[in-house]
Design an enzyme around this catalytic site. Sequence first.
Site, PDB file in Angstrom:
ATOM      1  N   CYS A 247       0.681  -1.541   0.006  1.00 33.26           N
ATOM      2  CA  CYS A 247       0.190   0.230   0.080  1.00 33.26           C
ATOM      3  C   CYS A 247       1.383   1.060   0.153  1.00 33.26           C
ATOM      4  O   CYS A 247       0.478   1.999  -0.934  1.00 33.26           O
ATOM      5  CB  CYS A 247      -1.058   0.341   1.328  1.00 33.26           C
ATOM      6  SG  CYS A 247      -0.069   0.272   3.219  1.00 33.26           S
TER       7      CYS A 247
ATOM      8  N   HIS B 293      -2.615   0.925   6.956  1.00 33.05           N
ATOM      9  CA  HIS B 293      -3.067   1.506   5.390  1.00 33.05           C
ATOM     10  C   HIS B 293      -3.106   2.580   4.432  1.00 33.05           C
ATOM     11  O   HIS B 293      -3.342   3.862   5.625  1.00 33.05           O
ATOM     12  CB  HIS B 293      -4.137   0.532   5.697  1.00 33.05           C
ATOM     13  CG  HIS B 293      -4.413   1.060   3.760  1.00 33.05           C
ATOM     14  ND1 HIS B 293      -4.054  -0.555   3.046  1.00 33.05           N
ATOM     15  CD2 HIS B 293      -5.453   0.841   3.025  1.00 33.05           C
ATOM     16  CE1 HIS B 293      -4.085  -0.404   1.531  1.00 33.05           C
ATOM     17  NE2 HIS B 293      -5.587   0.087   1.720  1.00 33.05           N
TER      18      HIS B 293
ATOM     19  N   HIS C 139      -6.124   1.898  -4.270  1.00 34.07           N
ATOM     20  CA  HIS C 139      -5.116   1.653  -3.513  1.00 34.07           C
ATOM     21  C   HIS C 139      -4.515  -0.175  -3.856  1.00 34.07           C
ATOM     22  O   HIS C 139      -5.062  -0.515  -4.866  1.00 34.07           O
ATOM     23  CB  HIS C 139      -5.737   1.398  -1.655  1.00 34.07           C
ATOM     24  CG  HIS C 139      -6.618   0.431  -1.639  1.00 34.07           C
ATOM     25  ND1 HIS C 139      -6.631  -0.174  -0.917  1.00 34.07           N
ATOM     26  CD2 HIS C 139      -7.614   0.061  -2.438  1.00 34.07           C
ATOM     27  CE1 HIS C 139      -8.476  -1.112  -0.536  1.00 34.07           C
ATOM     28  NE2 HIS C 139      -8.459  -0.812  -1.834  1.00 34.07           N
TER      29      HIS C 139
END
Length: 309
Positions: free
Chosen positions: A208, A261, A273
């Site tokens: 991420c 995240h 993402h």
Amino acid sequence: MEGKMMQIAVSVATVWTSKHSPREGDHPATSNPARISEWLMAMSLSDSLDLHDANRVQTQLLFGEEVIVTGIGGEWASIIAPSQPSSKDSRGYPGWVPLRQLREIEGDVTTSGLAVIKSKMALIKIEGMSSTIPLCYQTALPLQDGRGETIIVQTPLGTGELHKDDVLLYKEGERPSRKSGNDICHSGERFLDLPYLWGGVSSYGYDCSGFAYTMLKANGYSIARDACDQAKGGKEVALDAIEPGDLLFFAYEEGKGAIHHVGIYHGNGRLLHSPKTGKTIESILLEGTIYEKELCSARRYHKETGVQE
């Protein structure tokens, strides 16, 4: 050799937590040349999850990137990567890389600028080598000759040839211009459906924060490598004022715990993402997802210098 600057001499060097971190099946990733496609194809889902669960991998580095060697342990080098800012070390991201994947930096090489890979993948032909080497998006190499169809660059393995359609060229001292938030999104869209890779910072697979780091880098912004550090940079943005290209951060305990995240705001309530192992890069509506509950903050890097969309 401690304190010596060296270069990554494989297409992608995986930076390991320790010299004991790689498993037997990780040999393709620790060899020279690195065989990243072979490594990824051979890993099961549980093998991939273990990269994170057993804390094996820290990050990755691209061909030609410079590192500071901080120690030697057998056939391994403890390194710092200055190109990836990190709170783990003020000098850059720390970890371990096989010595076979490093080369000493050649001195007194005349260059006229920089060639940066703009294709998702490109092939480079090194003088004196029979086979080509795959190079990833955002690999940057010193430019020797940028005229004609063939671009001549200096590499850790000698003089190399690239096709002009695969690169962006910058004059000596020139760097990529800082682009808009929409440009950041457009860069990320090119990698939709690419499988997630823990520690990934290459177009073989991103995690991420590696995805956010690379897409901002491609548009002229140098940011920290990890989400927890990225959440401290740029400019804080109210969640009701986010714009495309802003980084969105997500935390445990429905946004009240530790950040785990990061993604790129894609506009119209969407998140662009690289979610997690077993998934691929995607653009999803936040509404009604776990991410909506965990959204805790947003940071804007793309207007730090007054760039207007």
